[in-house]
Design a protein around this motif. Structure first.
Motif, short mmCIF file in Angstrom:
data_model
loop_
_atom_site.label_atom_id
_atom_site.label_comp_id
_atom_site.label_asym_id
_atom_site.label_seq_id
_atom_site.Cartn_x
_atom_site.Cartn_y
_atom_site.Cartn_z
N LEU A 124 81.98 -4.23 -4.00
CA LEU A 124 80.41 -3.46 -2.61
C LEU A 124 79.58 -2.05 -3.24
N PHE A 125 79.82 -1.55 -4.37
CA PHE A 125 78.71 -1.37 -4.90
C PHE A 125 78.16 -2.39 -5.06
N PHE A 126 78.13 -3.10 -5.58
CA PHE A 126 77.22 -4.27 -5.94
C PHE A 126 77.01 -4.44 -5.00
N THR A 127 77.14 -5.17 -3.81
CA THR A 127 77.29 -5.91 -2.70
C THR A 127 76.74 -5.99 -1.90
N GLY A 128 76.91 -4.01 -1.61
CA GLY A 128 76.91 -3.40 0.02
C GLY A 128 77.82 -4.03 1.20
N ALA A 129 77.66 -3.51 1.90
CA ALA A 129 78.41 -4.29 2.99
C ALA A 129 78.52 -5.30 3.43
N GLY A 130 77.13 -6.43 3.77
CA GLY A 130 77.12 -6.80 4.42
C GLY A 130 76.62 -6.62 6.06
N SER A 131 75.71 -7.70 6.86
CA SER A 131 75.38 -7.68 8.47
C SER A 131 76.56 -7.05 9.25
N TYR A 132 77.84 -7.50 8.86
CA TYR A 132 79.00 -6.45 9.82
C TYR A 132 78.93 -5.09 9.45
N ALA A 133 78.43 -4.37 10.00
CA ALA A 133 78.48 -3.18 9.91
C ALA A 133 77.79 -2.31 10.68
N VAL A 134 78.24 -1.17 10.98
CA VAL A 134 77.66 0.02 11.15
C VAL A 134 75.77 0.78 10.86
N ALA A 135 75.79 -0.10 9.34
CA ALA A 135 74.48 0.30 8.38
C ALA A 135 74.31 -0.93 7.37
N SER A 136 73.52 -1.42 7.91
CA SER A 136 73.60 -2.58 6.07
C SER A 136 71.79 -1.99 6.06
N ARG A 137 71.40 -1.34 6.25
CA ARG A 137 70.03 -1.51 5.38
C ARG A 137 69.28 -0.38 4.59
N GLY A 138 70.24 0.54 4.53
CA GLY A 138 69.71 2.01 3.55
C GLY A 138 70.37 1.51 1.98
N ARG A 139 69.46 2.28 1.65
CA ARG A 139 70.19 1.97 -0.07
C ARG A 139 71.33 2.02 -0.22
N TRP A 140 71.83 2.99 0.65
CA TRP A 140 73.05 3.51 -0.15
C TRP A 140 74.49 1.70 1.26
N ASP A 141 74.08 1.76 2.22
CA ASP A 141 74.81 1.15 2.37
C ASP A 141 74.17 -0.73 2.05
#
Length: 133
Positions: free
Chosen positions: A116-133
């Protein structure tokens, strides 16, 4: 990103986050005297044991909702490394009675968090556009 990939990331977030959160809830209910003892036995100050609440309650909640997922996953991964070194250091190269890795559950949490650190949350998330999302 394809819908299937986003759904897969949601499933991974829910699995890693919810299952680790159960460990955190148990520590909220029963306290952390055992962890304080482990920390102290390694010559570290006992207040560091309270970091388990960040790694097993706060980080999983952030992963579940998909907010600052990369940062939360990094915290959870670090939590798994610390748990391995404090409580399971002698089992790193061991197998259990059924032939699986003795630390497979902790490994799945840790490597799931690392993914998840490498992929990020994906689109189904509260936030998906920030550096740490």
């Amino acid at each position: 990103m394809k819908k299937q990939v986003n759904l897969g990331l949601l499933i991974l977030r829910l699995a890693v986050g919810c299952l680790m959160l159960l460990h955190g809830i148990a520590k909220l209910k029963h306290g952390i005297p055992g962890i304080e003892g482990m920390v102290e036995s390694h010559g570290l100050p006992t207040f560091l044991a309270y970091g388990v609440y960040v790694g097993e309650v706060v980080a999983p909640l952030l992963i579940i909702v998909g907010y600052k997922t990369r940062l939360a996953a990094l915290v959870l991964f670090f939590n798994c490394i610390v748990a391995t070194s404090l409580a399971h250091g002698g089992q790193i190269f061991s197998l259990n009675e059924t032939g699986g890795w003795a630390l497979e559950l902790l490994g799945l949490y840790g490597f799931g968090a690392l993914a998840l650190f490498f992929t990020g949350a994906g689109s189904y998330a509260v936030a998906s556009r920030g550096r740490w999302d």
